[in-house]
Design an enzyme around this catalytic site. Structure first.
Site, PDB file in Angstrom:
ATOM      1  N   CYS A 126       0.818  -1.213   0.000  1.00  0.00           N
ATOM      2  CA  CYS A 126       0.000   0.000   0.000  1.00  0.00           C
ATOM      3  C   CYS A 126       0.851   1.262   0.000  1.00  0.00           C
ATOM      4  O   CYS A 126       0.653   2.154  -0.824  1.00  0.00           O
ATOM      5  CB  CYS A 126      -0.934   0.000   1.201  1.00  0.00           C
ATOM      6  N   CYS A 181      -1.447   1.717  -3.025  1.00  0.00           N
ATOM      7  CA  CYS A 181      -2.454   2.769  -2.811  1.00  0.00           C
ATOM      8  C   CYS A 181      -1.885   4.174  -2.806  1.00  0.00           C
ATOM      9  O   CYS A 181      -2.400   5.062  -3.498  1.00  0.00           O
ATOM     10  CB  CYS A 181      -3.174   2.552  -1.471  1.00  0.00           C
ATOM     11  N   LYS A 188      -0.026   5.339  -6.108  1.00  0.00           N
ATOM     12  CA  LYS A 188      -1.045   5.320  -7.164  1.00  0.00           C
ATOM     13  C   LYS A 188      -1.968   6.528  -7.032  1.00  0.00           C
ATOM     14  O   LYS A 188      -2.271   7.201  -8.020  1.00  0.00           O
ATOM     15  CB  LYS A 188      -1.855   4.027  -7.080  1.00  0.00           C
ATOM     16  N   TYR A 247       6.446   4.804   9.582  1.00  0.00           N
ATOM     17  CA  TYR A 247       6.141   3.420   9.971  1.00  0.00           C
ATOM     18  C   TYR A 247       7.242   2.863  10.874  1.00  0.00           C
ATOM     19  O   TYR A 247       6.987   2.263  11.915  1.00  0.00           O
ATOM     20  CB  TYR A 247       6.002   2.547   8.718  1.00  0.00           C
ATOM     21  N   ALA A 298      12.403 -13.417   6.322  1.00  0.00           N
ATOM     22  CA  ALA A 298      12.213 -14.384   7.395  1.00  0.00           C
ATOM     23  C   ALA A 298      11.331 -15.524   6.896  1.00  0.00           C
ATOM     24  O   ALA A 298      10.385 -15.308   6.138  1.00  0.00           O
ATOM     25  CB  ALA A 298      11.569 -13.726   8.609  1.00  0.00           C
ATOM     26  N   TYR A 346      -9.422  -3.687 -11.284  1.00  0.00           N
ATOM     27  CA  TYR A 346      -9.322  -2.279 -10.905  1.00  0.00           C
ATOM     28  C   TYR A 346      -7.913  -1.724 -11.075  1.00  0.00           C
ATOM     29  O   TYR A 346      -7.740  -0.551 -11.431  1.00  0.00           O
ATOM     30  CB  TYR A 346      -9.842  -2.059  -9.485  1.00  0.00           C
ATOM     31  N   GLU A 403      -7.283   1.479 -13.380  1.00  0.00           N
ATOM     32  CA  GLU A 403      -6.734   2.672 -12.747  1.00  0.00           C
ATOM     33  C   GLU A 403      -5.497   3.169 -13.487  1.00  0.00           C
ATOM     34  O   GLU A 403      -5.370   4.371 -13.786  1.00  0.00           O
ATOM     35  CB  GLU A 403      -6.409   2.394 -11.283  1.00  0.00           C
ATOM     36  N   HIS A 442     -27.808  21.046  -1.480  1.00  0.00           N
ATOM     37  CA  HIS A 442     -27.918  21.543  -2.856  1.00  0.00           C
ATOM     38  C   HIS A 442     -27.036  22.784  -3.047  1.00  0.00           C
ATOM     39  O   HIS A 442     -26.940  23.603  -2.144  1.00  0.00           O
ATOM     40  CB  HIS A 442     -29.383  21.903  -3.135  1.00  0.00           C
ATOM     41  N   GLU A 480     -26.619  14.840  -3.642  1.00  0.00           N
ATOM     42  CA  GLU A 480     -28.014  15.032  -3.258  1.00  0.00           C
ATOM     43  C   GLU A 480     -28.937  14.065  -4.000  1.00  0.00           C
ATOM     44  O   GLU A 480     -30.036  13.745  -3.541  1.00  0.00           O
ATOM     45  CB  GLU A 480     -28.462  16.464  -3.497  1.00  0.00           C
TER      46      GLU A 480
END
Length: 452
Positions: A43, A48, A51, A99, A115, A178, A182, A435, A440
């Site tokens: 990701c 993700c 991208k 991270y 590992a 997808y 994409e 609106h 809506e």
């Protein structure tokens, strides 16, 4: 038996990192994590995040056309791929650092190495060092799949798209899921000449049929040469690039051929079967509702289990694992009514059942509308938005919502809350519209367009 660790996590993606951090910081466990490539997993590093940044970049050419229609004097120069890629690389480095820092702050020992499993309680690192753990969590994710055919060695996958030295002029994208769609939209938006092959009759298999057709039409209108029912037979490297022979007779030369024909779980060579862990036919780790494998001390979360292959789901599975194993609170990750977004142009947001799935379960009503949105209509574009609700005719509950529109991903997140809570069509009707907005339309759909 005394173990080196309470938990050893194999894989530094979203699910593994969440589990490691929570086990250490909230449950006081002694935790280690091994990652052979970069922290953050698919990701953050090759999925993700990069991208979506490319999606943003690819939308500016059209936005400048719209700006002129709204009275702005603007002129677009060429897209500077090296500049963008440099900033992209810097952003991924920053996110990887976050991270890593968060793991270290939680007290997790990090091993930058591959590992594998030596036995149900032992992990072997690439240098031969062995570490024991009371529990082992496999969170190694998945990888792109490329079928075998003559010339397969010449293709790239989604992993390599972010590493282009220069943008190609002509690209063939093979696949209809997808990821393929994409990248077809992204590269088309960046000025690349894009052809897309898909072996099936329509792209985005498994999604709502009406939405699939709407997106395919928009992609073609935007200049993508979409060819369904087409398979690559062979690829040869020639002086001009890559010559592709296909089953529809449309043989052509491209600078790059990108295969996005699915992903497979990353279980090869991990020693899982030797440790007694059962795998499914496609190589995915077989787990129960609590992410436990056939070996009691070994668990697995994320794409390696091939349940719902989305980053937020892997994170939920990692958190549920910690609740179950380290906090004594048996918790199942909820895989029902998971919303999703496909970042094509226009975007596609979806939650719940498709019309086809719902009609197979009982009588339904379908509420739908397609229209030209205010912003792009004023700019002279012919884009059309699709809003669709699937309603159970008996309970009146909204079973599914499908939106094809700019910012559909943002809209579907909020619609998913209502649907997850069990909202009925009448609940939608009682909600006052905002609106003027596209969204809506979701609360002003009065009569079904069809029943089933």
């Amino acid at each position: 038996m005394a173990f080196d660790y309470d938990l050893f996590v194999i894989g530094g993606g979203s699910g593994g990192v969440r589990a490691a951090r929570l086990a250490a910081s909230e449950a006081g466990a002694k935790v280690a994590l091994a990652e052979e490539y970069r922290m953050g997993g698919t990701c953050v590093i090759r999925g993700c995040v990069p991208k979506k940044l490319m999606v943003f970049a690819s939308g500016y050419a059209g936005a400048m056309d719209d700006a002129r229609a709204f009275g702005w004097e603007v002129a677009a120069g060429g897209f500077d791929w090296p500049l963008f890629r440099g900033k992209l690389d810097a952003e991924l480095d920053r996110l990887e650092g976050i991270y890593r820092t968060n793991l270290q702050k939680a007290g997790v020992d990090i091993f930058d190495a591959r590992a594998t499993l030596a036995d149900p309680h032992t992990v072997r690192l690439a240098d031969g060092t062995e570490k024991t753990a009371r529990h082992i969590l496999v969170a190694t994710g998945g990888r792109p799949f490329v079928p075998e055919f003559p010339g397969a060695e010449h293709v790239i996958t989604s992993n390599e798209v972010f590493r282009f030295e220069a943008l190609p002029k002509r690209v063939l994208i093979v696949g209809g899921g997808y990821i393929a769609c994409e990248f077809a939209c992204i590269l088309n938006g960046l000025g690349v000449e894009v052809t897309q092959y898909y072996r099936g009759a329509q792209i985005l298999r498994g999604f709502d049929e009406e939405a699939r057709g709407h997106i395919a039409g928009a992609m073609c209108d935007n200049g993508i040469d979409l060819r369904v029912g087409t398979v690559v037979q062979r690829i040869d490297r020639v002086e001009e690039g890559l010559w592709v022979k296909s089953t529809d007779g449309h043989d052509a030369v491209y600078d790059e051929v990108l295969y996005a024909t699915g992903r497979v779980p990353n279980t090869e060579g991990l020693g899982l079967e030797q440790a007694g862990v059962k795998l499914r036919q496609n190589g995915a780790v077989e787990v129960d509702a609590y992410s436990q494998t056939s070996v009691p001390s070994i668990y697995a979360v994320g794409d390696v289990t091939d349940r719902v292959n989305l980053t937020p789901v892997a994170i939920r599975e990692g958190a549920a694992f910690v609740e179950t194993v380290f906090k004594g609170n048996a918790t199942r990750a909820d895989h029902a009514l998971v919303p999703g977004a496909v970042f094509t142009q226009p975007e596609f947001g979806t939650v719940g059942m498709t019309e086809e799935e719902a009609s197979a379960h009982g009588p339904i009503e379908v509420y739908a509308t397609a229209f030209r949105p205010m912003q792009t209509g004023f700019a002279g574009r012919e884009d059309r938005v699709l809003m669709k609700l699937i309603v159970c005719a008996r309970s009146r509950k909204v079973l599914g919502c499908h939106i094809v529109a700019d910012h559909a991903g943002e809209m579907i997140q909020l619609a998913a809350i209502a649907i997850k809570m069990g909202a009925t069509k009448e609940d939608f009707d009682r909600t006052v519209a905002v609106h003027p907005t596209m969204a809506e339309e979701l609360v002003t759909l009065k009569a079904p367009v069809r029943t089933g």
